[in-house]
Design an enzyme around this catalytic site. Structure first.
Site, PDB file in Angstrom:
ATOM      1  CB  SER A  55      -0.896   0.001   1.250  1.00 27.32           C
ATOM      2  OG  SER A  55      -1.521   1.252   1.430  1.00 27.32           O
ATOM      3  CE1 TYR A 106      -3.949  -2.579   5.414  1.00 22.87           C
ATOM      4  CE2 TYR A 106      -3.079  -0.616   4.323  1.00 22.87           C
ATOM      5  CZ  TYR A 106      -3.593  -1.897   4.259  1.00 22.87           C
ATOM      6  OH  TYR A 106      -3.755  -2.501   3.033  1.00 22.87           O
TER       7      TYR A 106
END
Length: 218
Positions: free
Chosen positions: A131, A144
């Site tokens: 990501s 995250y």
């Protein structure tokens, strides 16, 4: 000879879109996810093998490895967003962060370790889905993002240690998925990319087999 892929998190989102794309190309697929009903529906649709379970469970990882004695592609797509609404790091619950690390970092490494003999034999490839939160300082995304940064470095070192295997850590960008909707709301998520388009780019990556490294799929 038919190529074989093992895809985690394959019951929805990018995992399901990639499974559909590879099935169209004639791949043999082994799919896993926690949602057993959705997973079996996907497997029935694609003529794939469904092995539902949690990738943080060592016994489940062992079952997956036993199911793919020949393996050309491992896609570590399963991921957990963590606590929602996304909290700042100053208040991030540490036990929840430990669980996040187990899902997003330890589990992918465990699957790589379990399937490396088959991947080496086939000259196969590993795709670890990461990501832009791994490198961007986005408020609320610290938990995250930290796990994805760790996954990127694991991938980087693995690519140096395993020259017989291609290793790509792939940033899919924002996609219209349930995970993004959980993070930013359904309305904002609806304007993000279609996972099917990202899956097509990922299939092209696998087909072209560039050198190991970080790739962007949008």
């Amino acid at each position: 000879m038919t190529n074989t892929a093992l895809i985690t998190g394959a019951s929805r989102g990018l995992g399901l879109a990639l499974a559909r794309s590879l099935a169209e190309a004639g791949w043999n697929l082994v799919l896993t996810a926690r949602g057993a009903q959705e997973l079996r529906q996907a497997a029935d649709e694609l003529g794939a093998t469904a092995i539902p379970g949690d990738v943080t469970d060592p016994e489940h990882v062992a079952r997956l490895a036993q199911a793919v004695p020949e393996l050309d592609l491992l896609v570590n797509n399963a991921s957990d967003l963590g606590v929602t609404p996304l909290p700042p790091l100053a208040g991030y619950p540490l036990e929840a962060f430990r669980v996040l690390l187990e899902t997003n970092v330890t589990a992918p490494l465990a699957l790589v370790q379990a399937t490396l003999p088959a991947l080496r034999a086939a000259g196969g490839a590993v795709v670890n889905i990461t990501s832009d939160a791994a490198t961007g300082a986005y408020e609320g995304w610290g938990g995250y993002g930290a796990t994805k940064a760790a996954l990127e470095q694991l991938s980087n070192v693995l690519s140096a240690e395993e020259p017989a295997v291609r290793v790509w850590w792939a940033d899919p960008g924002e996609m219209n998925t349930r995970m993004l909707a959980d993070a930013v709301g359904a309305e904002e998520a609806s304007s993000a990319a279609d996972p099917a388009k990202v899956a097509a780019a990922l299939r092209d990556l696998v087909r072209s087999r560039p050198a190991s490294g970080k790739v962007s799929l949008q």
